[in-house]
Design a protein around this motif. Structure first.
Motif, short mmCIF file in Angstrom:
data_model
loop_
_atom_site.label_atom_id
_atom_site.label_comp_id
_atom_site.label_asym_id
_atom_site.label_seq_id
_atom_site.Cartn_x
_atom_site.Cartn_y
_atom_site.Cartn_z
N TYR A 57 0.86 -1.17 0.00
CA TYR A 57 0.00 0.00 0.00
C TYR A 57 0.90 1.23 0.00
CZ TYR A 57 0.87 -0.62 5.04
OH TYR A 57 1.47 -0.81 6.26
N HIS A 58 0.33 2.41 0.17
CA HIS A 58 1.10 3.64 0.02
C HIS A 58 2.31 3.71 0.94
CE1 HIS A 58 2.08 7.83 -0.62
NE2 HIS A 58 1.92 8.08 0.66
N ASP A 59 2.12 3.35 2.21
CA ASP A 59 3.16 3.55 3.21
C ASP A 59 3.87 2.29 3.65
OD1 ASP A 59 2.72 6.34 3.36
OD2 ASP A 59 1.01 6.03 4.69
N GLY A 60 3.61 1.16 3.03
CA GLY A 60 4.26 -0.07 3.47
C GLY A 60 3.69 -1.29 2.78
N ALA A 61 3.92 -2.45 3.36
CA ALA A 61 3.42 -3.71 2.81
C ALA A 61 3.39 -4.75 3.91
CB ALA A 61 4.31 -4.20 1.66
N ALA A 62 2.47 -5.70 3.77
CA ALA A 62 2.40 -6.78 4.76
C ALA A 62 3.70 -7.57 4.78
CB ALA A 62 1.22 -7.69 4.45
N ASN A 63 4.34 -7.66 3.63
CA ASN A 63 5.58 -8.43 3.52
C ASN A 63 6.80 -7.52 3.48
OD1 ASN A 63 6.97 -10.89 3.33
ND2 ASN A 63 7.13 -10.71 1.11
N HIS A 64 6.76 -6.45 4.26
CA HIS A 64 7.94 -5.58 4.39
C HIS A 64 8.15 -5.23 5.85
CE1 HIS A 64 10.97 -2.55 3.45
NE2 HIS A 64 10.35 -1.77 4.30
N THR A 65 9.35 -5.45 6.34
CA THR A 65 9.71 -5.09 7.72
C THR A 65 10.62 -3.88 7.67
OG1 THR A 65 9.57 -7.42 8.39
CG2 THR A 65 10.70 -5.91 9.88
N GLU A 66 10.10 -2.75 8.07
CA GLU A 66 10.84 -1.50 7.99
C GLU A 66 12.13 -1.60 8.80
OE1 GLU A 66 11.11 2.48 6.43
OE2 GLU A 66 9.83 0.75 5.99
N GLY A 67 13.24 -1.15 8.20
CA GLY A 67 14.54 -1.21 8.86
C GLY A 67 15.26 -2.50 8.56
N VAL A 68 14.64 -3.63 8.88
CA VAL A 68 15.25 -4.93 8.61
C VAL A 68 15.40 -5.15 7.11
CG1 VAL A 68 14.99 -7.44 8.88
CG2 VAL A 68 14.32 -5.89 10.73
N GLU A 69 14.41 -4.75 6.35
CA GLU A 69 14.43 -4.90 4.90
C GLU A 69 14.58 -3.55 4.20
OE1 GLU A 69 11.83 -8.91 4.19
OE2 GLU A 69 10.69 -7.10 4.68
N GLY A 70 15.24 -2.61 4.87
CA GLY A 70 15.43 -1.29 4.31
C GLY A 70 14.21 -0.40 4.51
N LYS A 71 14.21 0.74 3.84
CA LYS A 71 13.11 1.68 3.93
C LYS A 71 12.09 1.39 2.83
CE LYS A 71 15.95 5.49 5.74
NZ LYS A 71 16.42 6.88 5.50
N TRP A 72 10.81 1.40 3.22
CA TRP A 72 9.77 1.12 2.23
C TRP A 72 9.79 2.13 1.09
CZ3 TRP A 72 7.13 -2.25 -0.11
CH2 TRP A 72 6.04 -1.88 -0.90
N VAL A 73 10.03 3.39 1.39
CA VAL A 73 10.02 4.40 0.34
C VAL A 73 11.06 4.07 -0.72
CG1 VAL A 73 11.62 5.94 1.59
CG2 VAL A 73 10.04 6.89 -0.11
N ASP A 74 12.21 3.50 -0.31
CA ASP A 74 13.24 3.11 -1.27
C ASP A 74 12.85 1.85 -2.02
OD1 ASP A 74 14.87 5.25 -0.48
OD2 ASP A 74 15.86 4.06 1.07
N ARG A 75 12.34 0.86 -1.28
CA ARG A 75 11.96 -0.40 -1.92
C ARG A 75 10.84 -0.19 -2.94
NH1 ARG A 75 10.12 -5.98 1.26
NH2 ARG A 75 10.04 -7.32 -0.60
N LYS A 76 9.87 0.64 -2.59
CA LYS A 76 8.80 0.94 -3.53
C LYS A 76 9.35 1.62 -4.79
CE LYS A 76 5.68 4.26 -2.76
NZ LYS A 76 4.45 4.97 -2.31
#
Length: 233
Positions: A57-76
């Motif tokens: 979704y806009h600010d994240g994902a169920a399958n994304h762990t902020e910090g552990v898997e980087g920043k969502w804004v970058d991954r998106k």
């Protein structure tokens, strides 16, 4: 394995970086049947959550762990860049990969109204399977699309002169009736649906009619009986 692939996924780990997303797209494009399909037919595309992370979704994902898997804004952004490189579309705002909602007109016969009900302004989904007792399920403050896209949708539905208005989106636009169910924790969502659990997936539109926003009342009251939503879910 990646969805639809018959060979080990490349890369073998969860895709997080720009290089990862590029590699996975490249692997899919090695499929002989897909290459023939691209050769023979034009594509009208919009991304789903699978192009970034599960239930994004806009600010994240169920399958994304902020910090552990980087920043969502970058991954998106990485996923959007790789998509633009491998599945290029004519962006309505050149250079802005974040905006893909747009219209395509085919004379007086049909006009496509393509939405982004994932990454642009979609709020976080409810849990899966949906719990009817969870207050977030009926929270009227959650939105599948925000004010900008809602205005875009309604204005184009109203102004189009084509006989058919075809709405292409990623999430089923549809009121589901929730029934209680009791299944073992290991039972798959599909099995639960087939055995009578009406709502099993939070990605499906599940908010009650009073909180679906202005688009549904407009649709019901405008006699737009040639408007057809086509969801890829």
């Amino acid at each position: 394995m990646a969805f639809g692939l018959t060979s080990p996924a490349q890369p073998s780990h969860e895709i997080l970086t720009l290089s990862d997303y590029r590699t996975r797209h490249a692997q899919y494009k090695q499929d002989a049947d897909l290459r023939q399909l691209h050769l023979r037919y034009p594509f009208i595309t919009i991304w789903d959550d699978h192009e970034s992370a599960d239930n994004s979704y806009h600010d994240g994902a169920a399958n994304h762990t902020e910090g552990v898997e980087g920043k969502w804004v970058d991954r998106k952004a990485y996923s959007q860049q790789a998509y633009d490189e491998w599945m290029p579309i004519r962006l309505p705002e050149p250079g802005n990969r974040n905006r893909i909602f747009r219209t395509l007109k085919f004379g007086q016969t049909a006009e496509w109204i393509l939405l982004d009900t994932r990454l642009y302004d979609h709020d976080v989904q409810a849990a899966t399977p949906v719990n009817p007792l969870d207050p977030s399920t009926a929270n009227a403050d959650r939105h599948m699309i925000g004010d900008e896209q809602r205005a875009f949708l309604i204005n184009n539905m109203r102004q189009s002169t084509s006989q058919w208005k075809l709405i292409g989106n990623q999430v089923v636009f549809h009121q589901w009736i929730i029934k209680p169910f009791d299944f073992p924790a290991h039972t798959s969502s599909m099995s639960r649906c087939l055995n009578g659990a009406t709502v099993c997936c939070a990605s499906v539109r599940t908010r009650p009619p009073a909180s679906t926003g202005p688009s549904v009342p407009f649709w019901n009251g405008a006699a737009l009986n040639t408007c057809l939503p086509l969801s890829m879910y």
